[in-house]
Motif scaffolding. Structure first.
Motif, PDB file in Angstrom:
ATOM      1  N   LEU A 188      -2.179  -1.193 -13.648  1.00 21.11           N
ATOM      2  CA  LEU A 188      -2.104  -2.636 -13.433  1.00 21.11           C
ATOM      3  C   LEU A 188      -2.736  -3.394 -14.595  1.00 21.11           C
ATOM      4  N   TRP A 189      -3.851  -2.895 -15.095  1.00 23.83           N
ATOM      5  CA  TRP A 189      -4.533  -3.540 -16.220  1.00 23.83           C
ATOM      6  C   TRP A 189      -3.689  -3.484 -17.487  1.00 23.83           C
ATOM      7  N   LEU A 190      -3.093  -2.324 -17.747  1.00 22.84           N
ATOM      8  CA  LEU A 190      -2.278  -2.182 -18.954  1.00 22.84           C
ATOM      9  C   LEU A 190      -1.091  -3.137 -18.955  1.00 22.84           C
ATOM     10  N   THR A 191      -0.572  -3.450 -17.780  1.00 28.24           N
ATOM     11  CA  THR A 191       0.600  -4.332 -17.673  1.00 28.24           C
ATOM     12  C   THR A 191       0.215  -5.739 -17.217  1.00 28.24           C
ATOM     13  N   ASP A 192      -1.061  -6.088 -17.422  1.00 31.53           N
ATOM     14  CA  ASP A 192      -1.550  -7.463 -17.232  1.00 31.53           C
ATOM     15  C   ASP A 192      -1.469  -7.968 -15.789  1.00 31.53           C
ATOM     16  N   PHE A 193      -1.617  -7.058 -14.826  1.00 29.80           N
ATOM     17  CA  PHE A 193      -1.672  -7.442 -13.414  1.00 29.80           C
ATOM     18  C   PHE A 193      -0.543  -8.412 -13.053  1.00 29.80           C
ATOM     19  N   GLU A 194       0.667  -7.941 -13.246  1.00 24.35           N
ATOM     20  CA  GLU A 194       1.829  -8.751 -12.893  1.00 24.35           C
ATOM     21  C   GLU A 194       1.808  -9.097 -11.398  1.00 24.35           C
ATOM     22  N   ASP A 195       2.407 -10.221 -11.051  1.00 23.05           N
ATOM     23  CA  ASP A 195       2.495 -10.621  -9.651  1.00 23.05           C
ATOM     24  C   ASP A 195       3.339  -9.622  -8.872  1.00 23.05           C
ATOM     25  N   VAL A 196       2.849  -9.238  -7.701  1.00 20.54           N
ATOM     26  CA  VAL A 196       3.505  -8.220  -6.881  1.00 20.54           C
ATOM     27  C   VAL A 196       4.479  -8.868  -5.906  1.00 20.54           C
ATOM     28  N   ASP A 197       5.654  -8.280  -5.806  1.00 20.47           N
ATOM     29  CA  ASP A 197       6.669  -8.768  -4.879  1.00 20.47           C
ATOM     30  C   ASP A 197       6.701  -7.953  -3.591  1.00 20.47           C
ATOM     31  N   GLN A 198       6.540  -6.625  -3.714  1.00 19.21           N
ATOM     32  CA  GLN A 198       6.679  -5.762  -2.547  1.00 19.21           C
ATOM     33  C   GLN A 198       5.913  -4.463  -2.757  1.00 19.21           C
ATOM     34  N   VAL A 199       5.285  -3.973  -1.673  1.00 21.92           N
ATOM     35  CA  VAL A 199       4.600  -2.687  -1.695  1.00 21.92           C
ATOM     36  C   VAL A 199       5.076  -1.873  -0.504  1.00 21.92           C
ATOM     37  N   PRO A 222     -12.047  20.854   8.729  1.00 25.37           N
ATOM     38  CA  PRO A 222     -10.708  20.273   8.917  1.00 25.37           C
ATOM     39  C   PRO A 222     -10.559  19.519  10.240  1.00 25.37           C
ATOM     40  N   ASP A 223     -11.461  19.772  11.182  1.00 28.84           N
ATOM     41  CA  ASP A 223     -11.405  19.049  12.454  1.00 28.84           C
ATOM     42  C   ASP A 223     -12.046  17.667  12.362  1.00 28.84           C
ATOM     43  N   LYS A 224     -12.855  17.447  11.315  1.00 24.24           N
ATOM     44  CA  LYS A 224     -13.592  16.185  11.211  1.00 24.24           C
ATOM     45  C   LYS A 224     -13.058  15.264  10.111  1.00 24.24           C
ATOM     46  N   ILE A 225     -12.294  15.802   9.163  1.00 22.24           N
ATOM     47  CA  ILE A 225     -11.758  14.942   8.108  1.00 22.24           C
ATOM     48  C   ILE A 225     -10.840  13.892   8.727  1.00 22.24           C
ATOM     49  N   ASP A 226     -11.047  12.638   8.386  1.00 23.21           N
ATOM     50  CA  ASP A 226     -10.220  11.574   8.975  1.00 23.21           C
ATOM     51  C   ASP A 226      -9.721  10.591   7.921  1.00 23.21           C
ATOM     52  N   VAL A 227      -9.463  11.126   6.707  1.00 24.03           N
ATOM     53  CA  VAL A 227      -8.922  10.300   5.624  1.00 24.03           C
ATOM     54  C   VAL A 227      -7.689  10.990   5.055  1.00 24.03           C
ATOM     55  N   GLU A 228      -6.879  10.234   4.324  1.00 29.86           N
ATOM     56  CA  GLU A 228      -5.660  10.807   3.744  1.00 29.86           C
ATOM     57  C   GLU A 228      -5.996  11.754   2.590  1.00 29.86           C
ATOM     58  N   ASP A 229      -5.200  12.811   2.461  1.00 33.17           N
ATOM     59  CA  ASP A 229      -5.330  13.709   1.317  1.00 33.17           C
ATOM     60  C   ASP A 229      -4.147  13.561   0.358  1.00 33.17           C
ATOM     61  N   HIS A 230      -3.184  12.709   0.706  1.00 30.83           N
ATOM     62  CA  HIS A 230      -2.009  12.485  -0.142  1.00 30.83           C
ATOM     63  C   HIS A 230      -1.492  11.074   0.141  1.00 30.83           C
ATOM     64  N   ALA A 231      -1.040  10.388  -0.878  1.00 35.98           N
ATOM     65  CA  ALA A 231      -0.485   9.040  -0.696  1.00 35.98           C
ATOM     66  C   ALA A 231       0.571   8.778  -1.762  1.00 35.98           C
ATOM     67  N   THR A 232       1.606   8.059  -1.374  1.00 40.55           N
ATOM     68  CA  THR A 232       2.650   7.651  -2.309  1.00 40.55           C
ATOM     69  C   THR A 232       2.925   6.155  -2.119  1.00 40.55           C
ATOM     70  N   ALA A 233       3.496   5.537  -3.151  1.00 41.87           N
ATOM     71  CA  ALA A 233       3.840   4.115  -3.037  1.00 41.87           C
ATOM     72  C   ALA A 233       4.921   3.742  -4.034  1.00 41.87           C
ATOM     73  N   TYR A 234       5.670   2.752  -3.665  1.00 41.08           N
ATOM     74  CA  TYR A 234       6.657   2.116  -4.539  1.00 41.08           C
ATOM     75  C   TYR A 234       6.281   0.641  -4.605  1.00 41.08           C
ATOM     76  N   ILE A 235       5.956   0.177  -5.798  1.00 43.20           N
ATOM     77  CA  ILE A 235       5.483  -1.193  -5.978  1.00 43.20           C
ATOM     78  C   ILE A 235       6.461  -1.944  -6.869  1.00 43.20           C
ATOM     79  N   LYS A 236       6.980  -3.046  -6.358  1.00 42.71           N
ATOM     80  CA  LYS A 236       7.923  -3.869  -7.114  1.00 42.71           C
ATOM     81  C   LYS A 236       7.238  -5.168  -7.506  1.00 42.71           C
ATOM     82  N   PHE A 237       7.328  -5.511  -8.790  1.00 49.33           N
ATOM     83  CA  PHE A 237       6.713  -6.730  -9.295  1.00 49.33           C
ATOM     84  C   PHE A 237       7.749  -7.848  -9.363  1.00 49.33           C
ATOM     85  N   LYS A 238       7.281  -9.071  -9.375  1.00 52.86           N
ATOM     86  CA  LYS A 238       8.190 -10.216  -9.397  1.00 52.86           C
ATOM     87  C   LYS A 238       9.014 -10.270 -10.679  1.00 52.86           C
TER      88      LYS A 238
END
Length: 340
Positions: A188-199, A222-238
């Motif tokens: 985001l910093w390298l591309t100057d924090f463009e305005d986001v349209d959709q996530v 493994p019975d107590k972990i309650d956070v994600e171990d993997h995440a993906t996203a598609y972010i579209k800028f204006k």
């Protein structure tokens, strides 16, 4: 010029492994004045290891002795500790992520504005020499307009088995909050924090729940972990540009990956390792730098920037307003994810 009096809040691995050693190397400009940790034995051990004279019995006591603090606590405490320091007229370097909610980020930004003090967030990937080189080329228009940004922050079976990394109530999330946020912020910093349209995002909490764990970085329940171990996203800028994002602590892949590439209208940049891809004069060319300027140790470069900013000699490279935008996208990824 008087040395900046620095206090350390939270004396765990990140404080002792990155921040305190970086300040030790700047003795001409910064004095490690006091440390505080809820675990007084841990605070005393850090003070003894780094010859810090004062161990505060409370956060309030520490704030009375310093010009600046470095906050290295679990994420849930970032906002309140930063706000308290800023209201006391103390500069703040806060470890990433900025906070566990956008509302807490806003509280921190407002406190910094009202106090007139520095609030910097510890996204030290911006300080890598490769990141600085990429920023210069992007700012010069070398690759034209960015079109597609690809980010992969992937580890193979390396869930942190120490500290509170797998505790949602203290950290606010898992691999996205802890690791993926670094390369997301950098993109985001390298591309100057463009305005986001959709996530559009998806998180996963399945691999680390397997009772027969194979994990390189310590042991966790493994019975107590309650956070994600993997995440993906598609972010579209204006602007029409898009960002393809993936992060994991525990991916079933061949090897760890840190990828940040930006394809533009006139060329492309690979940040790690740094190279530039162009098509000119009827040729396809990939160029690599023989030498990159800057400090090799990104943690030291970050600390130098913070200290010099507090002394009025530089501007912070990581502003609170920018870090809040990163947190807004992280929040949007969580919000758009369906249970999995």
């Amino acid at each position: 010029m008087s040395a900046l009096k620095m206090g350390i809040v939270g004396t765990g691995g990140i404080a002792r492994g990155r921040h305190i050693p970086a300040y030790v190397q700047q003795k001409d400009q910064v004095e490690l004045t006091s440390v505080f940790d809820q675990n007084q034995e841990a605070a005393k051990a850090a003070a003894d290891e780094f010859n810090i004279a004062h161990v505060a019995k409370s956060y309030e006591e520490l704030l009375k002795k310093v010009d600046a603090v470095t906050i290295c606590t679990p994420n849930i405490f970032h906002a309140e500790l930063a706000k308290q320091a800023l209201e006391a007229g103390v500069h703040v370097l806060c470890e990433k992520p900025m906070a566990t909610s956008v509302e807490d980020c806003e509280t921190m930004v407002n406190a910094a504005r009202e106090s007139g003090k520095i609030l910097m967030i510890g996204y030290h990937y911006r300080f890598y020499r490769e990141s600085q080189a990429a920023k210069k080329l992007l700012s010069s228009g070398e690759i034209g307009d960015p079109l597609v940004i690809r980010v992969q922050a992937l580890r193979r079976r390396k869930v942190p088995g120490w500290g509170v990394f797998t505790n949602r109530s203290l950290q606010g999330g898992g691999c996205l909050m802890d690791y993926g946020c670094h390369l997301l912020d950098l993109a985001l910093w390298l591309t100057d924090f463009e305005d986001v349209d959709q996530v559009l995002g998806q998180t996963y909490e399945r691999i680390s729940r397997d009772p027969e764990q194979v994990n390189e970085w310590g042991v966790f329940d493994p019975d107590k972990i309650d956070v994600e171990d993997h995440a993906t996203a598609y972010i579209k800028f204006k602007s029409g540009a898009t960002l393809l994002f993936e992060t994991s602590w525990a991916a079933n892949i061949l090897e760890d990956k840190e990828v940040l590439s930006i394809s533009g209208t006139q060329g492309g940049i690979e940040v790690f390792p740094f190279s530039v891809n162009t098509s000119k004069h009827g040729m396809l060319t990939t160029s690599q730098a023989q030498w990159l300027p800057g400090e090799k140790d990104a943690g030291l470069a970050q600390a130098q920037n913070f200290v010099r900013s507090c002394l009025g000699l530089e501007q912070p490279r990581t502003t609170a307003e920018q870090a809040m935008k990163t947190s807004e996208i992280i929040s949007a990824i969580y919000d758009s994810s369906s249970p999995n």
